[in-house]
Design an enzyme around this catalytic site. Structure first.
Site, short mmCIF file in Angstrom:
data_model
loop_
_atom_site.label_atom_id
_atom_site.label_comp_id
_atom_site.label_asym_id
_atom_site.label_seq_id
_atom_site.Cartn_x
_atom_site.Cartn_y
_atom_site.Cartn_z
N ASP A 179 10.88 15.74 3.13
CA ASP A 179 11.20 15.32 1.76
C ASP A 179 10.71 16.40 0.81
OD1 ASP A 179 11.15 13.38 -0.78
OD2 ASP A 179 12.33 12.38 0.77
N ASP A 180 10.31 16.03 -0.37
CA ASP A 180 9.93 16.99 -1.41
C ASP A 180 8.71 17.82 -1.02
OD1 ASP A 180 10.05 18.25 -3.85
OD2 ASP A 180 9.82 16.44 -5.06
N LYS A 256 19.10 15.25 1.93
CA LYS A 256 18.90 14.25 0.88
C LYS A 256 18.91 15.02 -0.42
CE LYS A 256 15.14 11.23 -0.90
NZ LYS A 256 13.90 10.52 -0.49
N ASP A 258 18.35 14.80 -4.21
CA ASP A 258 17.79 13.98 -5.27
C ASP A 258 18.41 14.39 -6.61
OD1 ASP A 258 16.14 12.07 -6.36
OD2 ASP A 258 14.33 12.79 -5.37
N SER A 290 21.30 10.67 -4.02
CA SER A 290 20.51 9.79 -4.88
C SER A 290 21.23 9.48 -6.19
CB SER A 290 19.14 10.42 -5.16
OG SER A 290 18.46 10.62 -3.96
N ARG A 315 21.04 6.28 -2.18
CA ARG A 315 20.01 5.46 -2.78
C ARG A 315 20.59 4.90 -4.08
NH1 ARG A 315 14.81 6.98 -2.65
NH2 ARG A 315 14.63 5.36 -4.23
N ASP A 319 12.29 3.77 -6.05
CA ASP A 319 11.55 4.17 -4.84
C ASP A 319 10.73 3.03 -4.27
OD1 ASP A 319 12.49 6.63 -5.47
OD2 ASP A 319 10.55 7.53 -5.87
C1 GLA Z 1 12.33 10.72 -5.89
C2 GLA Z 1 12.99 10.06 -4.69
C3 GLA Z 1 11.95 9.79 -3.62
C4 GLA Z 1 11.28 11.09 -3.22
C5 GLA Z 1 10.68 11.75 -4.44
C6 GLA Z 1 10.15 13.13 -4.13
O1 GLA Z 1 11.46 9.87 -6.54
O2 GLA Z 1 13.63 8.88 -5.06
O3 GLA Z 1 12.54 9.15 -2.49
O4 GLA Z 1 12.23 11.91 -2.61
O5 GLA Z 1 11.63 11.88 -5.49
O6 GLA Z 1 9.62 13.74 -5.26
#
Ligand code: GLA
Length: 511
Positions: A179-180, A256, A258, A290, A315, A319
């Protein structure tokens, strides 16, 4: 991401199922027994049928028109990360176009009106399963203080090892998703995204090679905007093609994307443009968008028809956090909007209520069972965000329940819905499954004591003149001889579920 911010005849009992040896929670008041592909775009099936309708052509499914399975691309120049294993030879990313593909592209061309833009990867015919870093490991980048848990190649290799060695992979949990916070704070001189050199010293390609060598797939995170939500380099509109090629070159299997730090207009341009860019790489890369979550998740702002064509999952709500309240908030939003959401999910395109947090700190045993059952009935992706290195036995058993996974992965891909909300604070959810089977979840929102809920299949809208059998997904108990008019009682624990896999055993004559 903030909530609402602007910004998934007869079938026999399933014997391998549940493992919990809890006292049965079902009783009866009657005499029931308990016992690279082509660079020329390939046209997805949905579009092909539109094409046929538009052109008068009869379509037949051609095996050769399908893209190769994911997780097999990515020839490697850099030395792979090895933990004492030989890495397999991987096929080339780009394969030559076959004549069949060109024909398909031609049909697509004829049907451009019906099929202007679509994701062509053929992936995720059932909801994706695997592991995703975010909820459990966040943006922990301090590898000096916390080397085991920081976002680094070590964490992802550890999780890949656990998925491969602890029985997850065989059950379908194959994605290892970054992820991030994996990136360096700046792109390189050529404008390419680069991983943090200290935390990912061998680069993402070597990590992906390692993940593939363990028989798994690798996912990565990007953000359509100037920065990721965690403040790392984002993908602006002009960088979309370059980043898609970078991910494909690295051998990434899922993206993913975002939406922090981008406008509504940039999102409307950027998300479909990434679909095109991913198609053009020739590598099947599953695409998680997202976008709807930044637009409130609902029509008319969110166009789910378009999303279903360009993304494999999306999404659409805030979160998930490590708490029961968070699970309930997501569930309630899904139930309130189920008329919209149920219709848009199906093979290749799923609603994503966010990660499974089972095995962390926020959910009790009953709540963990509930999240698993409810996500399964919602045909949700099963992306765990937990520490697979230190999972309790009970969490593992919930997540590895074979009948549960069979239900989640049902090939019809129909998302379930809440069918009853009782004054007693019992909610009943139903998901239609293949072979005339159904999944039923009796969910208690009570906070007092185990509740004896009495109902009948007739009351749950089972109108067929049939006799049913049910298997309790957690206890494994079989309930047989269940006619629609029979009353039965399930005992549901506070914030817990009773879940049934229900199937007709005898079809009686009408009248
Ligand atoms: C957003 C996404 C999360 C995650 C964070 C990472 O909030 O919705 O699922 O990926 O960013 O910073």
């Amino acid at each position: 991401m903030k909530v609402g911010s602007s910004q998934q005849a007869h079938a026999g009992p399933y014997s391998e199922g549940a493992v919990f040896q809890q006292q049965t929670s079902t009783s009866f008041d009657s005499n029931l027994a308990t016992t690279s592909h082509c660079r020329v775009p390939a046209c997805p099936r949905r579009c092909l049928s539109n094409a046929a309708a538009a052109t008068g052509l009869v379509t037949r499914r051609s095996r050769r028109s399908r893209p190769p399975p994911a997780g097999k691309g990515g020839a490697g120049a850099e030395p792979p990360i090895s933990r004492g294993r030989r890495l397999p030879e991987l096929p080339r990313v780009f394969n030559p176009c076959s004549r069949a593909m060109k024909l398909v592209a031609c049909v697509c061309g004829l049907a451009l009106v019906a099929c202007a833009l679509a994701l062509e990867n053929g992936l995720m015919r059932t909801p994706p399963m695997g592991w995703l870093a975010w909820e459990r490991f966040r943006c922990n980048t301090d590898c000096k203080i916390d080397p085991q848990n920081c976002i680094s190649e070590r964490l992802f290799m550890d999780m890949a090892d656990r998925l491969a060695d602890d029985g997850w992979k065989e059950l379908g949990y194959v994605y290892v998703n970054i992820d991030d916070c994996w990136m360096a704070k700046q792109r390189d001189a050529s404008g390419q995204l680069v991983p943090d050199p200290e935390r990912f010293p061998r680069g993402i390609k070597a990590l992906a090679d390692y993940v593939h060598s363990r028989g798994l797939k690798m996912g990565i995170y990007g953000d359509l905007g100037t920065y990721t939500c965690g403040g790392y380099p984002g993908t602006t509109l002009d960088q979309i093609e370059q980043d898609a090629l970078t991910f494909a070159h690295w051998g990434v299997d899922m993206l993913k994307l975002d939406g922090c730090y981008s406008s509504e207009d940039e999102q409307a341009q950027g998300y479909p443009r990434m679909t095109k860019a991913l198609n053009m790489t020739g590598r099947p890369i599953a695409y998680s968008c997202s976008w709807p979550a930044y637009q409130g998740g609902l029509p008319p702002k969110v166009n789910y028809t378009l999303l279903g064509n360009i993304c494999n999952l999306w999404r659409n709500y805030g979160d998930i956090q490590d708490s029961w309240d968070s699970v309930l908030a997501i569930l309630d939003w899904y139930s309130e909007n189920q008329d919209v959401l149920q219709a848009v999910a199906g093979p290749g395109h799923w609603n994503d209520p966010d990660m499974l947090i089972i095995g962390n700190f926020g959910l009790s045993f009953e709540q963990s069972r509930s999240q698993m059952a409810l996500w399964t009935v919602l045909a949700a992706p099963l992306l765990m965000s937990n520490d697979l290195r230190m999972l309790s036995q009970s969490a593992k058993e919930i997540l590895q329940n074979k009948l549960m996974i069979k239900i989640n992965q049902d090939p019809l891909g129909i998302q379930g819905r809440m069918i009853l909300k009782e004054k007693s604070h019992i909610e009943v959810f139903l998901r239609p499954l293949s072979h005339s089977a159904s999944a039923l979840v009796f969910f208690s929102r009570r906070t007092d004591m185990p509740y004896r809920y009495t109902t009948s299949l007739a009351r749950l809208n089972f109108t067929e003149n049939a006799v049913y059998e049910a298997q309790d997904v957690y206890s494994g108990n079989i309930i047989s001889g269940l006619a629609p008019e029979h009353n039965f009682t399930v005992i549901v624990n506070p914030s817990g579920v009773v879940m049934w896999y229900l199937y007709p055993t005898i079809q009686l004559k009408k009248g």
